[in-house]
Design an enzyme around this catalytic site. Structure first.
Site, short mmCIF file in Angstrom:
data_model
loop_
_atom_site.label_atom_id
_atom_site.label_comp_id
_atom_site.label_asym_id
_atom_site.label_seq_id
_atom_site.Cartn_x
_atom_site.Cartn_y
_atom_site.Cartn_z
N LYS A 118 -1.92 -4.47 8.16
CA LYS A 118 -1.25 -4.41 6.87
C LYS A 118 0.17 -4.96 7.02
O LYS A 118 0.70 -5.00 8.13
CB LYS A 118 -1.24 -2.97 6.33
N HIS A 141 13.84 -6.27 0.61
CA HIS A 141 14.71 -5.09 0.69
C HIS A 141 14.36 -4.09 -0.41
O HIS A 141 15.13 -3.17 -0.67
CB HIS A 141 16.18 -5.49 0.59
N ASP A 156 -3.49 -1.83 -0.91
CA ASP A 156 -2.54 -0.74 -0.75
C ASP A 156 -2.73 0.18 -1.96
O ASP A 156 -3.41 -0.17 -2.93
CB ASP A 156 -1.11 -1.28 -0.67
#
Length: 494
Positions: free
Chosen positions: A167, A176, A249
């Protein structure tokens, strides 16, 4: 809803759930073809093997996944902290044998509780030191180092009869923002992104990894949709010849839930080429979580798939293809469980970590006691950054205090520093973002002035700009890392 469509949709769904026992609704759905479950911290207890047995009794082909990375991320040891090396520590050591053995130990522990999928290793190349969600979960910032260690860990995991899941494709290292709370966009030049961030995933595919998890990130050069919902991005994997399971995810993350919703995200992810939909951790909403949040999230995903099948926006053939891949992995793992030889439990994490946990700057004199000021950032949904077990393991029976530098006035911070300095023992400033968090660095700089005998323990990425105090670089917020840092400071080892 027809039984046929319900069962078809169940075959590609992978929910989390509340409790240390399987709720009745979950067992019913498992009997109705549900692909399996994902364990989170709230599911972990002494009866975990029995929980796994009840799940497999309801569906012998169930995939049971655990987000177990070692280092800063653990589910099986969520109460007391991980005793397995983390990716950054292994990357710093750069010993592929140690990384493969760590993978084997992850597989052993996951198999011991009846699960069969390790949600790791992380193959992200952490090129942005501000990254709030990857950081020390990555093997490093060099794509070749990350690739070789990802492959070594895959080998260790899959030789243990457990599936690995690399992953977060196509790479979550140059951001960020945290996709649990927002939808990150990659601004990196696309040629550089392909060269650097895709490399570990190419290597994982060539190594025969069983599954790959998507990232909820946008790569503008490849379209406006996040990777999880983007057929062009997921198609890259199939173009490389990967025929394993593409896992999303968690669909409950804000990047999906607050844009297209869980149901819409489930249908779009399948249409884009995903095979197994991780619905997520029902505790993530915190106090806003409803008593039946697990069931609500599951039904939202399934209803979204069924509605898309009924209106033709999602083809039956695509869902059948996905469910066949999931079933093929389950069959492979059942065969592996029947034939693989269980590895021994003689893994020595401390021996590995004593080779990598170092002191930078002037080595401090051995302390007789420690006074720990825990100034780490708040925990995130992905990483329990501020877990008490780190400061507890570092301090032992000595004094410790939690100091939130983001919300505490400088005068109060100085008062705490002076109070701890007056306490018998060596003052230790525990941090995790020395280069990205100006408040943490400022605290260390003031501590150096007020107490030149203080030391720093950094459980985040190693400081690029040297700190004004001796620093124990741990590179993971784990129990075993903190224990070895304490050894170093007390002069008992190394």
């Amino acid at each position: 809803m027809s039984e046929d469509l319900r069962r078809l949709a169940n075959g590609v769904l992978w929910p989390g759930f509340f409790g240390t026992e399987a709720p009745a609704w979950l067992l019913d759905e498992l009997r109705g073809g549900l692909a399996g479950v994902v364990y989170f911290g709230q599911n972990i207890g002494a009866g975990l093997p029995a929980l796994s047995a009840s799940i497999l009794a309801a569906n012998p082909d169930a995939l049971i996944g655990v987000d177990e990375e070692g280092g800063s991320v653990t589910r099986l040891e969520s109460a007391e902290g991980s005793t397995i090396p983390g990716a950054a520590q292994l990357g710093l050591l750069d010993d592929l044998v140690a990384t493969e053995r760590t993978g084997a130990e992850l597989a052993r522990r996951v198999a011991a509780v009846g699960a069969n999928v390790v949600l790791g290793p992380v193959a992200d190349v952490n090129t942005d030191p501000r990254n709030p969600v990857i950081g020390v979960r990555s093997f490093g910032s060099d794509e070749h180092l990350v690739a070789r260690h990802a492959v070594a860990q895959i080998d260790g995991i899959q030789d243990g009869g457990v599936a690995a899941c690399v992953k977060h494709f196509p790479g979550h290292g140059d951001t960020h923002l945290d996709s649990h709370h927002a939808l990150p966009e990659i601004s990196l030049d696309i040629e550089e992104f392909e060269r650097v961030h895709l490399e570990p995933f190419r290597a994982a595919v060539e190594a025969g990894v069983d599954s790959i998890m998507t990232a909820h990130i946008v790569v503008p050069a490849w379209g406006e949709a996040p990777a999880t919902l983007n057929p062009r991005i997921l198609g890259i994997l199939r173009g490389w010849g990967f025929d394993g399971v593409i896992i999303t995810d968690a669909l409950d993350m804000a990047a999906i839930r607050e844009t297209v919703g869980i149901g819409g995200g489930a249908a779009l992810a399948l249409a884009a080429g995903a095979d197994l939909l991780c619905i997520g951790n029902p505790t993530n909403p915190g106090q806003a979580a409803l008593p039946d949040q697990d069931l609500r999230d599951f039904l939202a995903a399934r209803d979204g798939i069924v509605a898309a099948l009924q209106d033709g926006s999602l083809s039956r053939e695509r869902v059948e293809e996905a469910s066949l891949r999931v079933a093929a992995l389950a069959t492979k793992l059942r065969a592996a469980a029947a034939t693989s030889v269980a590895p021994t439990d003689d893994f020595d994490a401390a021996e590995i970590l004593r080779r990598v946990i170092t002191v930078t700057g002037e080595r401090p004199a051995s302390a007789t006691a420690l006074a720990v000021v825990d100034a780490r950032r708040r925990s995130t949904l992905a990483v329990d950054s501020a877990a008490a077990y780190v400061a507890g393991s570092l301090a032992g029976d000595d004094r410790r205090i939690r100091l939130d530098v983001a919300s505490t006035e400088v005068e109060e911070q100085d008062r705490v520093l002076d109070e701890m300095t007056a306490h018998a023992g060596t003052t230790v400033i525990l941090i995790d973002r020395p280069d990205a968090d100006t408040a943490q660095r400022a605290l260390v700089e003031r501590a150096a002035v007020r107490d030149p005998h203080a030391v720093v323990v950094n459980v985040g990425l190693p400081a690029r700009t040297p700190l004004p105090l001796p620093t124990v670089e741990v590179a993971a917020a784990s129990r075993v890392g903190a224990q070895i840092a304490r050894e170093r400071l007390l002069g008992r080892a190394g």
